[in-house]
Design a protein around this motif. Structure first.
Motif, mmCIF file in Angstrom:
data_model
loop_
_atom_site.group_PDB
_atom_site.id
_atom_site.type_symbol
_atom_site.label_atom_id
_atom_site.label_comp_id
_atom_site.label_asym_id
_atom_site.label_seq_id
_atom_site.Cartn_x
_atom_site.Cartn_y
_atom_site.Cartn_z
ATOM 1 N N LEU A 195 0.830 -1.198 0.000
ATOM 2 C CA LEU A 195 0.000 0.000 0.000
ATOM 3 C C LEU A 195 0.867 1.251 0.000
ATOM 4 N N PRO A 196 0.400 2.327 -0.618
ATOM 5 C CA PRO A 196 1.167 3.582 -0.587
ATOM 6 C C PRO A 196 1.232 4.123 0.837
ATOM 7 N N ASN A 197 2.174 5.011 1.066
ATOM 8 C CA ASN A 197 2.347 5.572 2.410
ATOM 9 C C ASN A 197 1.193 6.482 2.808
ATOM 10 N N SER A 198 0.567 7.098 1.825
ATOM 11 C CA SER A 198 -0.529 8.004 2.135
ATOM 12 C C SER A 198 -1.472 8.075 0.936
ATOM 13 N N ILE A 199 -2.654 8.634 1.150
ATOM 14 C CA ILE A 199 -3.622 8.802 0.062
ATOM 15 C C ILE A 199 -4.131 10.240 0.066
ATOM 16 N N ASP A 200 -4.598 10.674 -1.072
ATOM 17 C CA ASP A 200 -5.137 12.016 -1.206
ATOM 18 C C ASP A 200 -6.656 11.917 -1.235
ATOM 19 N N SER A 201 -7.264 11.959 -0.060
ATOM 20 C CA SER A 201 -8.715 11.861 0.035
ATOM 21 C C SER A 201 -9.206 12.849 1.080
ATOM 22 N N ALA A 202 -10.263 13.561 0.733
ATOM 23 C CA ALA A 202 -10.851 14.516 1.682
ATOM 24 C C ALA A 202 -11.844 13.840 2.611
ATOM 25 N N ASN A 203 -12.114 12.553 2.374
ATOM 26 C CA ASN A 203 -13.095 11.821 3.175
ATOM 27 C C ASN A 203 -12.421 11.245 4.416
ATOM 28 N N PRO A 204 -12.765 11.719 5.623
ATOM 29 C CA PRO A 204 -12.103 11.219 6.834
ATOM 30 C C PRO A 204 -12.339 9.740 7.082
ATOM 31 N N ALA A 205 -13.507 9.204 6.681
ATOM 32 C CA ALA A 205 -13.788 7.782 6.875
ATOM 33 C C ALA A 205 -12.857 6.927 6.022
ATOM 34 N N ILE A 206 -12.606 7.377 4.794
ATOM 35 C CA ILE A 206 -11.709 6.635 3.914
ATOM 36 C C ILE A 206 -10.277 6.718 4.418
ATOM 37 N N ARG A 207 -9.866 7.888 4.891
ATOM 38 C CA ARG A 207 -8.507 8.037 5.428
ATOM 39 C C ARG A 207 -8.314 7.141 6.651
ATOM 40 N N ALA A 208 -9.304 7.100 7.545
ATOM 41 C CA ALA A 208 -9.190 6.283 8.749
ATOM 42 C C ALA A 208 -9.135 4.800 8.396
ATOM 43 N N ALA A 209 -9.967 4.376 7.448
ATOM 44 C CA ALA A 209 -9.969 2.975 7.040
ATOM 45 C C ALA A 209 -8.656 2.600 6.366
ATOM 46 N N PHE A 210 -8.110 3.517 5.580
ATOM 47 C CA PHE A 210 -6.836 3.242 4.916
ATOM 48 C C PHE A 210 -5.713 3.084 5.939
ATOM 49 N N GLU A 211 -5.686 3.946 6.948
ATOM 50 C CA GLU A 211 -4.646 3.835 7.972
ATOM 51 C C GLU A 211 -4.759 2.517 8.719
ATOM 52 N N ARG A 212 -5.981 2.076 8.950
ATOM 53 C CA ARG A 212 -6.154 0.790 9.604
ATOM 54 C C ARG A 212 -5.604 -0.335 8.726
ATOM 55 N N CYS A 213 -5.882 -0.268 7.436
ATOM 56 C CA CYS A 213 -5.349 -1.274 6.517
ATOM 57 C C CYS A 213 -3.829 -1.262 6.505
ATOM 58 N N ARG A 214 -3.247 -0.071 6.562
ATOM 59 C CA ARG A 214 -1.774 0.026 6.578
ATOM 60 C C ARG A 214 -1.207 -0.633 7.831
ATOM 61 N N GLN A 215 -1.859 -0.450 8.953
ATOM 62 C CA GLN A 215 -1.386 -1.064 10.198
ATOM 63 C C GLN A 215 -1.465 -2.587 10.119
ATOM 64 N N ILE A 216 -2.560 -3.096 9.579
ATOM 65 C CA ILE A 216 -2.694 -4.551 9.451
ATOM 66 C C ILE A 216 -1.671 -5.089 8.455
ATOM 67 N N GLU A 217 -1.455 -4.354 7.370
ATOM 68 C CA GLU A 217 -0.460 -4.780 6.383
ATOM 69 C C GLU A 217 0.925 -4.864 7.025
ATOM 70 N N SER A 218 1.298 -3.900 7.850
ATOM 71 C CA SER A 218 2.609 -3.917 8.515
ATOM 72 C C SER A 218 2.768 -5.163 9.359
ATOM 73 N N PHE A 219 1.711 -5.526 10.083
ATOM 74 C CA PHE A 219 1.748 -6.730 10.912
ATOM 75 C C PHE A 219 1.922 -7.972 10.043
ATOM 76 N N LEU A 220 1.156 -8.054 8.942
ATOM 77 C CA LEU A 220 1.237 -9.225 8.083
ATOM 78 C C LEU A 220 2.574 -9.304 7.357
ATOM 79 N N MET A 221 3.143 -8.171 6.998
ATOM 80 C CA MET A 221 4.462 -8.173 6.359
ATOM 81 C C MET A 221 5.531 -8.696 7.309
#
Length: 354
Positions: A6-32
């Motif tokens: 996943l990219p390090n960050s995303i360009d989205s004005a939607n806070p729900a999408i940003r929060a969900a993406f950060e959660r995915c990044r955290q899970i990805e780090s654990f799985l990696m």
């Protein structure tokens, strides 16, 4: 390991999408971190996490992205439920566009005295919706000027039957390629439960949650053959299309698309005289319905999510195993089980828990 991190960050004005993406990044780090110890152990879970993540970013509608964000954040007590959501998308969205499909029905390639009469009958009934695959092919050929919509190659039957003589013309067998495959009309009553929410296990459920509830009505029964759901393609391009190895990305101009292809199929594109990326304008002769921009956008999003997540490679391996008759050895017995499970899950009325 297949798939792109996943990219390090995303360009989205939607806070729900940003929060969900950060959660995915955290899970990805654990799985990696887990993958560094035993890559095989987490390969499928990491892929499905990325399917969920890239669906969040590239679903073809804002409603679809919002659904992904809600599903990701609702599984607060169990990170594995995020991957379970990705698995649902993979099995009932990606798989519906990337599967071994039946051959196009055979139509005689030899010219006959009745060819002109058949063409007149087709033209006389253009206002009637196609009722089957063969009818769709013949009407699509009229719409597409008897040529492949991408390469411009003339359909061989039409070229011979109409006694064309065009210097330097490329003439090839063409197929009627469905965007949504005919098999998507096979429904299952099976259910999938993700984060305590129950879904019907089919592609139409995903279409509804993505904000496309009308697609089912538009393509139900014989309407699956409507001209908005078919493309005239050479046999080579049809094979690549049904393997989800290229898509048509809208440019914003009416019926104009960029052809985006996976790097591994460039040689096949060159054989039909088509570069990638290339820009094409889809034909709309006789005022007939062109390929639906909505259906193509849904297909293009699927292409993008499948290749970024690694799901495209995953199903390529599964289909290769199936084509080989599932002849597994001790070394690949886990893939044998996956191939078998994939085949069972694609049977009507059958679903198996992961």
């Amino acid at each position: 390991m297949a798939g792109k991190p996943l990219p390090n960050s995303i360009d989205s004005a939607n806070p729900a999408i940003r929060a969900a993406f950060e959660r995915c990044r955290q899970i990805e780090s654990f799985l990696m971190a887990e993958a560094a110890i035993d890559a095989k152990k987490v390969e499928e879970e990491l892929m499905d996490l990325r399917v969920a993540s890239y669906f969040l970013l590239y679903a073809p509608s804002d409603e679809g992205k919002q659904w992904a964000a809600s599903s990701i954040m609702s599984a607060v007590e169990d990170d594995k439920q995020v991957a379970a959501f990705g698995q649902f998308i993979r099995k009932y969205y990606i798989r519906s566009f990337k599967q071994a499909k039946g051959r196009t029905p055979f139509i005689s390639r030899h010219p006959s005295p009745s060819f002109d009469e058949a063409q007149r009958e087709i033209v006389a009934n253009l206002d009637q919706a196609p009722q089957n695959h063969t009818d769709a092919k013949m009407k699509a050929l009229v719409r597409d000027n008897h040529r492949c919509m991408l390469s411009g190659a003339y359909d061989a039957q039409s070229y011979l039957g109409m006694k064309m003589h065009i210097s330097g013309a490329r003439v090839e067998e063409t197929h009627c390629a469905h965007i949504f495959d005919e098999s998507t009309n096979d429904f299952t009553t099976a259910k999938v439960v993700i984060a305590k929410k129950e879904y019907a296990a089919n592609v139409w459920t995903i279409m509804r949650y993505m904000g496309y509830p009308d697609v089912l009505t538009e393509l139900k029964g014989s309407s699956i053959h409507r001209l908005g759901n078919v493309l005239t393609l050479t046999a080579t391009l049809h094979r690549v299309f049904e393997k989800l190895q290229f898509c048509l990305d809208a440019t914003g101009n009416p019926n104009e698309y960029n052809v985006m292809a996976a790097p591994g199929v460039m040689s096949e594109f060159e054989t039909v005289g088509l570069a990638s990326p290339a820009k094409v304008t889809l034909s709309n002769a006789c005022g007939l319905e062109p390929p639906s921009p909505t259906y193509l956008a849904i297909h293009a999003a699927c292409y993008r999510i499948a290749h970024l997540s690694g799901a495209a490679d995953w199903y390529a391996r599964i289909d290769a195993g199936g084509d080989a008759g599932c002849n597994a050895t001790i070394a690949d017995e886990s893939m044998f089980a996956i191939v078998l499970m994939d085949r069972l899950e694609r049977l009507p009325e059958v679903v198996y828990a992961s």
